[in-house]
Design a protein around this motif. Sequence first.
Motif, PDB file in Angstrom:
ATOM      1  N   PRO A  16       3.534  -2.304  -7.656  1.00  0.00           N
ATOM      2  CA  PRO A  16       3.318  -3.720  -7.336  1.00  0.00           C
ATOM      3  C   PRO A  16       1.845  -4.106  -7.193  1.00  0.00           C
ATOM      4  O   PRO A  16       1.492  -5.265  -7.371  1.00  0.00           O
ATOM      5  CB  PRO A  16       4.071  -3.915  -6.018  1.00  0.00           C
ATOM      6  CG  PRO A  16       4.203  -2.552  -5.433  1.00  0.00           C
ATOM      7  CD  PRO A  16       4.251  -1.605  -6.592  1.00  0.00           C
ATOM      8  N   ASN A  17       0.982  -3.161  -6.889  1.00  0.00           N
ATOM      9  CA  ASN A  17      -0.445  -3.449  -6.737  1.00  0.00           C
ATOM     10  C   ASN A  17      -1.278  -2.901  -7.887  1.00  0.00           C
ATOM     11  O   ASN A  17      -2.496  -2.826  -7.794  1.00  0.00           O
ATOM     12  CB  ASN A  17      -0.961  -2.889  -5.408  1.00  0.00           C
ATOM     13  CG  ASN A  17      -0.293  -3.570  -4.241  1.00  0.00           C
ATOM     14  OD1 ASN A  17      -0.158  -4.786  -4.225  1.00  0.00           O
ATOM     15  ND2 ASN A  17       0.153  -2.794  -3.278  1.00  0.00           N
ATOM     16  N   GLY A  18      -0.617  -2.476  -8.949  1.00  0.00           N
ATOM     17  CA  GLY A  18      -1.318  -1.963 -10.115  1.00  0.00           C
ATOM     18  C   GLY A  18      -1.363  -0.449 -10.152  1.00  0.00           C
ATOM     19  O   GLY A  18      -0.944   0.239  -9.217  1.00  0.00           O
ATOM     20  N   ALA A  19      -1.853   0.054 -11.300  1.00  0.00           N
ATOM     21  CA  ALA A  19      -1.949   1.495 -11.519  1.00  0.00           C
ATOM     22  C   ALA A  19      -3.191   1.796 -12.348  1.00  0.00           C
ATOM     23  O   ALA A  19      -3.675   0.945 -13.106  1.00  0.00           O
ATOM     24  CB  ALA A  19      -0.703   1.992 -12.241  1.00  0.00           C
ATOM     25  N   LEU A  59      -2.722   6.835 -10.727  1.00  0.00           N
ATOM     26  CA  LEU A  59      -3.005   6.537  -9.325  1.00  0.00           C
ATOM     27  C   LEU A  59      -2.335   5.211  -8.979  1.00  0.00           C
ATOM     28  O   LEU A  59      -2.578   4.196  -9.638  1.00  0.00           O
ATOM     29  CB  LEU A  59      -4.512   6.436  -9.083  1.00  0.00           C
ATOM     30  CG  LEU A  59      -5.313   7.700  -9.391  1.00  0.00           C
ATOM     31  CD1 LEU A  59      -6.794   7.439  -9.206  1.00  0.00           C
ATOM     32  CD2 LEU A  59      -4.851   8.854  -8.529  1.00  0.00           C
ATOM     33  N   ASP A  60      -1.487   5.232  -7.972  1.00  0.00           N
ATOM     34  CA  ASP A  60      -0.797   4.030  -7.508  1.00  0.00           C
ATOM     35  C   ASP A  60      -1.731   3.287  -6.566  1.00  0.00           C
ATOM     36  O   ASP A  60      -2.205   3.852  -5.581  1.00  0.00           O
ATOM     37  CB  ASP A  60       0.490   4.443  -6.797  1.00  0.00           C
ATOM     38  CG  ASP A  60       1.364   3.275  -6.392  1.00  0.00           C
ATOM     39  OD1 ASP A  60       0.891   2.120  -6.420  1.00  0.00           O
ATOM     40  OD2 ASP A  60       2.525   3.516  -6.032  1.00  0.00           O
ATOM     41  N   ALA A  61      -1.983   2.014  -6.849  1.00  0.00           N
ATOM     42  CA  ALA A  61      -2.916   1.223  -6.043  1.00  0.00           C
ATOM     43  C   ALA A  61      -2.288   0.653  -4.772  1.00  0.00           C
ATOM     44  O   ALA A  61      -2.918  -0.135  -4.079  1.00  0.00           O
ATOM     45  CB  ALA A  61      -3.500   0.091  -6.884  1.00  0.00           C
ATOM     46  N   ASP A  62      -1.083   1.058  -4.439  1.00  0.00           N
ATOM     47  CA  ASP A  62      -0.408   0.563  -3.239  1.00  0.00           C
ATOM     48  C   ASP A  62      -1.050   1.180  -1.999  1.00  0.00           C
ATOM     49  O   ASP A  62      -1.037   2.395  -1.819  1.00  0.00           O
ATOM     50  CB  ASP A  62       1.082   0.919  -3.298  1.00  0.00           C
ATOM     51  CG  ASP A  62       1.888   0.320  -2.165  1.00  0.00           C
ATOM     52  OD1 ASP A  62       1.299  -0.249  -1.230  1.00  0.00           O
ATOM     53  OD2 ASP A  62       3.126   0.419  -2.221  1.00  0.00           O
ATOM     54  N   GLU A  63      -1.615   0.342  -1.140  1.00  0.00           N
ATOM     55  CA  GLU A  63      -2.264   0.799   0.095  1.00  0.00           C
ATOM     56  C   GLU A  63      -1.293   1.532   1.020  1.00  0.00           C
ATOM     57  O   GLU A  63      -1.693   2.356   1.825  1.00  0.00           O
ATOM     58  CB  GLU A  63      -2.892  -0.385   0.838  1.00  0.00           C
ATOM     59  CG  GLU A  63      -4.131  -0.926   0.174  1.00  0.00           C
ATOM     60  CD  GLU A  63      -5.322   0.010   0.303  1.00  0.00           C
ATOM     61  OE1 GLU A  63      -5.453   0.715   1.311  1.00  0.00           O
ATOM     62  OE2 GLU A  63      -6.131   0.025  -0.641  1.00  0.00           O
ATOM     63  N   GLU A  64      -0.010   1.208   0.923  1.00  0.00           N
ATOM     64  CA  GLU A  64       0.977   1.810   1.811  1.00  0.00           C
ATOM     65  C   GLU A  64       1.589   3.092   1.254  1.00  0.00           C
ATOM     66  O   GLU A  64       2.398   3.733   1.921  1.00  0.00           O
ATOM     67  CB  GLU A  64       2.070   0.794   2.129  1.00  0.00           C
ATOM     68  CG  GLU A  64       1.537  -0.381   2.924  1.00  0.00           C
ATOM     69  CD  GLU A  64       2.619  -1.379   3.296  1.00  0.00           C
ATOM     70  OE1 GLU A  64       3.800  -1.017   3.310  1.00  0.00           O
ATOM     71  OE2 GLU A  64       2.261  -2.539   3.572  1.00  0.00           O
TER      72      GLU A  64
END
Length: 146
Positions: A16-19, A59-64
């Motif tokens: 959801p926050n990009g890759a 790399l998953d850009a999800d902060e969580e």
Amino acid sequence: MAMQKRFKVGFGDVFPNGAFLKGSVEPVLDFNAEKRADGSRPQQVDPETGLLVWSVTVLDADEEASKRETAVTVKFFAKVQPVPPENKTPFPWTPVEFTGLTALPWIEETAMGRGRISWSFRAESMIAPGQSSQSGASSGQAKGAA
């Protein structure tokens, strides 16, 4: 109707926050096949399609996302090595979106003897973020992808 093991997922549902691609597209080695005369391993071939198996680290850009979930592998089936989109950023990681993304859940055994759900991802192609998959995605198209 039975639920299929591997199912289609939207890129935004998984990332959801990009890759971002970390490194390059690599052949997946077949550790079940005999080694070649030079000691190297042959590349894995998908038994259903006959296409070579390739992978990228994402790399998953999800902060969580947990530490363990930050880097995932996405695989491709293609006759030739898929070409990622051009990195137009000053950073070493290439922003990317995947088209034809599918997921397969599986149980990973942990060190404490417990299982946890992990995911196997496969994509048809990779494109620059925001680029329409209908535009041809010439530099990002995984040529020959199944």
